[in-house]
Scaffold this motif. Structure first.
Motif, mmCIF file in Angstrom:
data_model
loop_
_atom_site.group_PDB
_atom_site.id
_atom_site.type_symbol
_atom_site.label_atom_id
_atom_site.label_comp_id
_atom_site.label_asym_id
_atom_site.label_seq_id
_atom_site.Cartn_x
_atom_site.Cartn_y
_atom_site.Cartn_z
ATOM 1 N N ASP A 1 5.666 -7.886 3.309
ATOM 2 C CA ASP A 1 4.156 -8.639 3.612
ATOM 3 C C ASP A 1 4.132 -9.609 2.751
ATOM 4 O O ASP A 1 3.302 -10.741 3.138
ATOM 5 C CB ASP A 1 3.064 -7.422 3.317
ATOM 6 C CG ASP A 1 2.764 -6.522 4.502
ATOM 7 O OD1 ASP A 1 3.541 -6.506 5.377
ATOM 8 O OD2 ASP A 1 2.298 -5.530 4.285
ATOM 9 N N ILE B 1 -2.959 -4.243 0.580
ATOM 10 C CA ILE B 1 -2.015 -3.197 -0.097
ATOM 11 C C ILE B 1 -2.586 -2.227 -0.265
ATOM 12 O O ILE B 1 -3.910 -1.920 -0.783
ATOM 13 C CB ILE B 1 -1.739 -3.799 -1.620
ATOM 14 C CG1 ILE B 1 -0.785 -5.152 -1.350
ATOM 15 C CG2 ILE B 1 -0.791 -2.737 -2.073
ATOM 16 C CD1 ILE B 1 -0.406 -5.705 -2.745
ATOM 17 N N ALA C 1 6.788 0.481 -4.966
ATOM 18 C CA ALA C 1 7.431 -0.034 -3.797
ATOM 19 C C ALA C 1 8.824 0.328 -3.774
ATOM 20 O O ALA C 1 9.730 -0.319 -4.347
ATOM 21 C CB ALA C 1 7.199 -1.475 -3.693
ATOM 22 N N VAL D 1 5.172 -3.644 1.608
ATOM 23 C CA VAL D 1 4.207 -4.597 0.787
ATOM 24 C C VAL D 1 5.019 -5.720 0.164
ATOM 25 O O VAL D 1 4.652 -6.979 0.138
ATOM 26 C CB VAL D 1 3.612 -3.865 -0.326
ATOM 27 C CG1 VAL D 1 4.566 -3.268 -1.392
ATOM 28 C CG2 VAL D 1 2.710 -4.433 -1.031
#
Length: 183
Positions: A138, A39, A127, A135
């Motif tokens: 992910d 991250i 985010a 992120v």
């Protein structure tokens, strides 16, 4: 009688299918034993951040939202965990940190909630685009709050642990005074 049993069977199958499908859909992509995905971004104060910079520490990665009631309710317990374990000596780690990732549409309430809820750790990321944020994708986060406990080697050791479980794991990894004398 056969039609009633058939209707009950079909109803039961639908209910089980719904909950099984929902659980599979909501399950994060990364699981216990996998390497945590990197991250990177900017912290709330503008400082560049990379999760890999925290290697050597236990990290609780917390995905939350200002609009998420259960997330906001968990903040006092998160603060307590941070105060209890940040700065402690561990057998295999130099410290404990929390990294908060706010899943939001805008930054409008983000900083205000950090200040109001006294989220005192320095690692706060935003985010944007809610669940379409890179992120969030992910980690395949689809519900909030979602947490990952990461060991000092960058490996996920627990997905969505309760804060009591986090405390128990960290307590078991703390360096005890008698272990210093032996080592």
């Amino acid at each position: 009688m056969k039609s009633m049993v058939l209707m009950i069977g079909i109803s039961l199958l639908i209910v089980v299918g719904y909950y099984a499908g929902r659980a599979f859909y909501l399950k994060p992509r990364l699981v216990q034993g996998q390497k945590a995905a990197e991250i990177s971004g900017q912290l709330s104060d503008g400082t560049p951040f990379a999760l890999s910079a925290l290697k050597g520490k236990y990290v609780l990665l917390d995905f939350w939202g200002t609009w998420c009631g259960p997330c906001l309710q968990s903040h006092p317990a998160l603060v307590n965990i941070y105060q209890q374990f940040h700065g402690q000596k561990f057998e295999d780690a130099s410290d404990f940190e929390i990294v908060s990732v706010a899943v939001e549409n805008s930054n409008r309430n983000w900083q205000r909630i950090i200040n109001e809820d006294l989220l005192i750790w320095p690692y706060h990321l935003l985010a944007l685009n809610l669940f379409d944020s890179p992120v969030v994708k992910d980690y395949n986060v689809k519900q909030l709050p979602t947490t990952f406990l990461i060991n000092p080697k960058g490996i996920i050791i627990s997905v969505d642990p309760s804060l009591n479980q986090v405390a128990h794991i960290l307590q078991s990894k703390m360096q005890h005074p008698d272990s210093e004398k032996r080592g």
